[in-house]
Design an enzyme around this catalytic site. Structure first.
Site, PDB file in Angstrom:
ATOM      1  NE  ARG A  28       4.044 -28.981  10.633  1.00  0.00           N
ATOM      2  CZ  ARG A  28       3.066 -29.492   9.841  1.00  0.00           C
ATOM      3  NH1 ARG A  28       3.300 -29.479   8.886  1.00  0.00           N
ATOM      4  NH2 ARG A  28       1.843 -29.858  10.558  1.00  0.00           N
ATOM      5  NE  ARG A  32       4.491 -31.010   2.672  1.00  0.00           N
ATOM      6  CZ  ARG A  32       3.456 -31.197   2.703  1.00  0.00           C
ATOM      7  NH1 ARG A  32       2.650 -31.754   1.881  1.00  0.00           N
ATOM      8  NH2 ARG A  32       2.658 -30.489   3.827  1.00  0.00           N
ATOM      9  NE  ARG A  41       7.095 -37.208   2.642  1.00  0.00           N
ATOM     10  CZ  ARG A  41       6.264 -38.091   2.084  1.00  0.00           C
ATOM     11  NH1 ARG A  41       6.944 -39.092   1.472  1.00  0.00           N
ATOM     12  NH2 ARG A  41       4.778 -37.910   1.968  1.00  0.00           N
ATOM     13  CG  ASP A  78       2.866 -35.410  12.335  1.00  0.00           C
ATOM     14  OD1 ASP A  78       3.328 -34.328  11.657  1.00  0.00           O
ATOM     15  OD2 ASP A  78       1.935 -36.000  12.605  1.00  0.00           O
ATOM     16  CE1 TYR A 155      -5.130 -33.998  11.834  1.00  0.00           C
ATOM     17  CE2 TYR A 155      -4.518 -33.006  14.026  1.00  0.00           C
ATOM     18  CZ  TYR A 155      -4.591 -33.028  12.586  1.00  0.00           C
ATOM     19  OH  TYR A 155      -4.081 -31.694  11.822  1.00  0.00           O
TER      20      TYR A 155
HETATM   21  O1  1CP Z   1      10.491 -28.712  11.513  1.00  0.00           O
HETATM   22  C1  1CP Z   1       9.474 -29.012  12.351  1.00  0.00           C
HETATM   23  O2  1CP Z   1       8.759 -28.323  12.785  1.00  0.00           O
HETATM   24  C2  1CP Z   1       9.417 -30.560  12.812  1.00  0.00           C
HETATM   25  C3  1CP Z   1       8.432 -31.394  12.281  1.00  0.00           C
HETATM   26  C4  1CP Z   1       6.918 -31.217  12.405  1.00  0.00           C
HETATM   27  C5  1CP Z   1       6.261 -30.850  13.415  1.00  0.00           C
HETATM   28  C6  1CP Z   1       6.445 -30.033  14.629  1.00  0.00           C
HETATM   29  C7  1CP Z   1       6.004 -32.033  11.547  1.00  0.00           C
HETATM   30  C8  1CP Z   1       6.709 -32.866  10.409  1.00  0.00           C
HETATM   31  N1  1CP Z   1       4.793 -32.096  12.049  1.00  0.00           N
HETATM   32  C9  1CP Z   1       4.746 -31.189  13.152  1.00  0.00           C
HETATM   33  C10 1CP Z   1       3.494 -31.095  14.074  1.00  0.00           C
HETATM   34  C11 1CP Z   1       2.255 -31.185  13.498  1.00  0.00           C
HETATM   35  N2  1CP Z   1       1.816 -32.221  12.585  1.00  0.00           N
HETATM   36  C12 1CP Z   1       1.257 -30.499  13.815  1.00  0.00           C
HETATM   37  C13 1CP Z   1       1.336 -29.276  14.977  1.00  0.00           C
HETATM   38  C14 1CP Z   1       1.981 -27.840  14.365  1.00  0.00           C
HETATM   39  C15 1CP Z   1       0.889 -27.391  13.138  1.00  0.00           C
HETATM   40  O3  1CP Z   1      -0.046 -27.130  13.489  1.00  0.00           O
HETATM   41  O4  1CP Z   1       1.543 -27.192  12.223  1.00  0.00           O
HETATM   42  C16 1CP Z   1      -0.026 -31.242  13.307  1.00  0.00           C
HETATM   43  C17 1CP Z   1      -1.393 -30.505  13.370  1.00  0.00           C
HETATM   44  C18 1CP Z   1       0.471 -32.354  12.331  1.00  0.00           C
HETATM   45  C19 1CP Z   1      -0.372 -33.094  11.554  1.00  0.00           C
HETATM   46  C20 1CP Z   1      -0.052 -33.161  10.336  1.00  0.00           C
HETATM   47  N3  1CP Z   1       1.197 -33.964   9.887  1.00  0.00           N
HETATM   48  C21 1CP Z   1      -0.426 -32.353   9.061  1.00  0.00           C
HETATM   49  C22 1CP Z   1      -1.444 -31.513   8.899  1.00  0.00           C
HETATM   50  C23 1CP Z   1      -2.768 -32.129   8.719  1.00  0.00           C
HETATM   51  C24 1CP Z   1      -3.953 -31.324   8.578  1.00  0.00           C
HETATM   52  O5  1CP Z   1      -4.766 -31.530   9.387  1.00  0.00           O
HETATM   53  O6  1CP Z   1      -3.957 -30.132   7.915  1.00  0.00           O
HETATM   54  C25 1CP Z   1       0.501 -33.005   8.005  1.00  0.00           C
HETATM   55  C26 1CP Z   1       0.298 -32.453   6.494  1.00  0.00           C
HETATM   56  C27 1CP Z   1       1.494 -33.733   8.548  1.00  0.00           C
HETATM   57  C28 1CP Z   1       2.536 -34.320   8.028  1.00  0.00           C
HETATM   58  C29 1CP Z   1       3.768 -33.746   8.098  1.00  0.00           C
HETATM   59  N4  1CP Z   1       4.713 -33.618   9.443  1.00  0.00           N
HETATM   60  C30 1CP Z   1       5.659 -33.023   9.026  1.00  0.00           C
HETATM   61  C31 1CP Z   1       5.773 -32.775   7.823  1.00  0.00           C
HETATM   62  C32 1CP Z   1       6.961 -31.970   7.040  1.00  0.00           C
HETATM   63  C33 1CP Z   1       4.737 -33.321   7.069  1.00  0.00           C
HETATM   64  C34 1CP Z   1       4.517 -33.152   5.536  1.00  0.00           C
HETATM   65  C35 1CP Z   1       4.528 -34.623   5.262  1.00  0.00           C
HETATM   66  C36 1CP Z   1       5.381 -34.931   3.973  1.00  0.00           C
HETATM   67  O7  1CP Z   1       6.749 -34.890   3.834  1.00  0.00           O
HETATM   68  O8  1CP Z   1       4.592 -35.406   2.912  1.00  0.00           O
END
Ligand code: 1CP
Length: 349
Positions: A28, A32, A41, A78, A155
Site C-alpha cells: 500500500r 492515504r 483522490r 484494487d 467480499y
Molecule cells: O500501493 C499499493 O499497494 C497499490 C494499491 C492497492 C492494493 C494492492 C490498493 C489501493 N488496494 C490494494 C489491495 C487490497 N484492497 C487488498 C489486499 C491487500 C491488503 O490486505 O491490504 C484488500 C483486502 C483490499 C480491499 C480494500 N480496498 C479495502 C480494505 C477493506 C477491508 O476489508 O478492511 C479498502 C479500504 C480498499 C480501498 C482502497 N484500495 C486502495 C486504497 C489506497 C484504498 C483506500 C481508498 C481511498 O482512498 O479512499
C-alpha cells in the site's frame, strides 16, 4: 522492445539470484498516508474514478517513488475490480470501506456469475498498466496484482468488509458445491486478469490472500490454497524474454508457508507473526521471502525503526531471496518521513 530495467534487484531477489542490496517496497505504498495522494483522490471524486483513469492511477503509482528509494512500483488499483466487473456493483461509502450493491446470496447467483474479459470490462486496468510501465521507463519493475479467490469470495458474499465471516463461511459449510463453483470461476477470472496485466507490462505479479488466515487448516487447503494453485498453474511465467515472478501472500498464513511454497510460486509474502528464519526452515529454500516488519513499527522514532529493520534483515540472514516489505499494508496515519527512514535503513543494511 521496452526499456531494459535500470534496477532489477526486486526481480533478482524473487528469483533467488544474488543482489548487492536488499530490495524494498511497501505494501500500500501509494495511499492515504501521502498528502499528495489525498489531493489526487479528492480531484478524482471517488476511489473507482481514480482507478478508472489511467493518468490518475499512474500519477499515484509514481508518487511514493518520487519520495523514497523504492525498488518496485505497484499498479494503483484494487483487488475488488474483478467482482465489480462481474456485475456486483462496487462502491465506497465514506469512512466505511468497499460495499457491493449486488452481493452473492444464493446458488443461483453463483451460477449466473460471469467470467469477465480482462480486455473488455477491465480494459481500464490494462490501460493503467501500460501507461505506468511507459512512465517508469525502466526505473524499477512494475508489480501487477489480484486478490485470491477466497479473499474475493469473502467480499462478494459478505457484500463488504466483515469481522466474523459469517455469511461466507456459512455458505462454505452449508453449500460447498456453490462455494467451489464461485471459487473456480473467480480463479479463472484472476488467471486471465493477471495474464492480461503481464501482457500489458506487469513484470511481476502478486496474489493477496488477505483472509485465508481465518480458515481452519483443512478448509484453508480446500477453499483457498487449491485455487491459488490453479492460478499459479495458469499464469504466463515469461513475457518479452523475461521471467515473471509470482508471489503469494496469505495474511496469518505462517503455518502454511511450506504448502504454499509447494505450489511452484517464486516468492511468499510473510506477515510479522512468523520469524523469517522460521519461514526459511518451512520453505526449505524453494522460494524467496517478502516481508515482514510489523507496520506499527512506523509509529516509532527513527532509531527504533532502524533497529527493527536490522532485526528483520538479521532474521532472514545470509543468502539471496529476500525482498524487504512490511508484513501488511502501511497504516494511513503514518508520517511519510518515517517511511524514508525505513527504506534508507534497508539499503544501508
Ligand atoms: O500501493 C499499493 O499497494 C497499490 C494499491 C492497492 C492494493 C494492492 C490498493 C489501493 N488496494 C490494494 C489491495 C487490497 N484492497 C487488498 C489486499 C491487500 C491488503 O490486505 O491490504 C484488500 C483486502 C483490499 C480491499 C480494500 N480496498 C479495502 C480494505 C477493506 C477491508 O476489508 O478492511 C479498502 C479500504 C480498499 C480501498 C482502497 N484500495 C486502495 C486504497 C489506497 C484504498 C483506500 C481508498 C481511498 O482512498 O479512499
Amino acid at each position: 522492445m521496452s526499456a531494459p530495467l535500470k534496477n532489477d534487484t526486486f526481480i533478482r531477489a524473487l528469483l533467488k539470484q544474488p543482489v548487492d542490496r536488499t530490495p524494498v517496497w511497501i505494501m500500500r505504498q501509494a495511499g492515504r498516508y501521502l498528502p499528495e495522494y489525498k489531493e489526487v483522490r479528492a480531484q478524482a471524486g471517488d476511489f473507482m474514478s481514480l482507478c478508472r483513469s489511467a493518468e490518475l492511477a499512474c500519477e499515484v503509482t509514481m508518487q511514493p517513488l518520487r519520495r523514497f528509494d523504492l525498488d518496485a512500483a505497484i499498479l494503483f488499483s484494487d483487488i475488488l475490480t474483478i467482482p465489480d466487473a462481474m456485475g456486483l456493483g462496487l462502491h465506497f461509502e465514506a469512512g466505511e470501506g468497499p460495499k457491493f450493491s449486488n452481493p452473492i446470496k444464493s446458488a443461483a447467483d453463483v451460477k449466473a456469475l460471469p467470467i469477465p474479459d480482462p480486455n473488455d470490462e477491465l480494459q481500464y486496468v490494462m490501460n493503467a498498466v501500460s501507461l505506468i510501465r511507459k512512465t517508469l521507463d525502466g526505473k524499477v519493475p512494475l508489480i501487477g496484482f489480484s486478490g485470491s479467490p477466497w479473499t474475493l469470495a469473502s467480499y462478494m458474499v459478505e457484500g463488504g468488509g466483515t469481522k466474523d465471516f459469517g455469511k461466507v463461511k456459512g455458505m462454505m459449510f452449508s453449500d460447498p458445491t456453490s462455494m467451489h463453483l464461485m471459487l473456480d470461476k473467480t480463479a479463472q477470472s484472476v488467471t486471465s486478469y493477471l495474464n492480461a496485466q503481464i501482457e500489458a507490462g506487469a513484470q511481476a505479479v502478486m496474489v493477496f490472500d488477505t483472509w485465508g488466515g481465518v480458515l481452519s487448516h483443512e478448509k484453508y487447503k480446500e477453499f483457498s490454497l487449491q485455487y491459488m494453485q490453479q492460478i499459479v498453474d495458469g499464469l504466463k511465467r515469461t513475457h518479452d524474454g523475461q521471467t515473471i515472478p509470482v508471489t503469494l501472500f496469505t495474511k496469518n498464513g505462517g503455518q502454511w508457508l511450506g504448502d504454499m511454497a509447494d505450489t511452484g510460486c517464486d516468492g511468499l509474502g510473510v506477515d510479522w507473526t512468523t520469524d523469517l528464519s522460521r519461514a526459511k526452515e518451512l520453505t526449505k529454500g524453494k522460494v524467496a521471502l517478502q516481508g515482514n516488519l510489523d507496520p506499527s513499527v512506523l509509529y516509532a522514532d527513527d532509531d527504533t525503526i532502524k533497529a527493527e529493520v536490522k532485526k528483520v534483515l538479521t532474521s532472514f540472514g545470509d543468502g539471496p531471496g529476500h525482498v524487504f516489505n512490511l508484513g501488511h499494508g502501511i497504516h494511513q496515519h503514518i508520517n511519510p518521513d518515517r517511511v524514508k527512514t525505513l527504506v534508507d535503513a534497508v539499503h544501508a543494511g
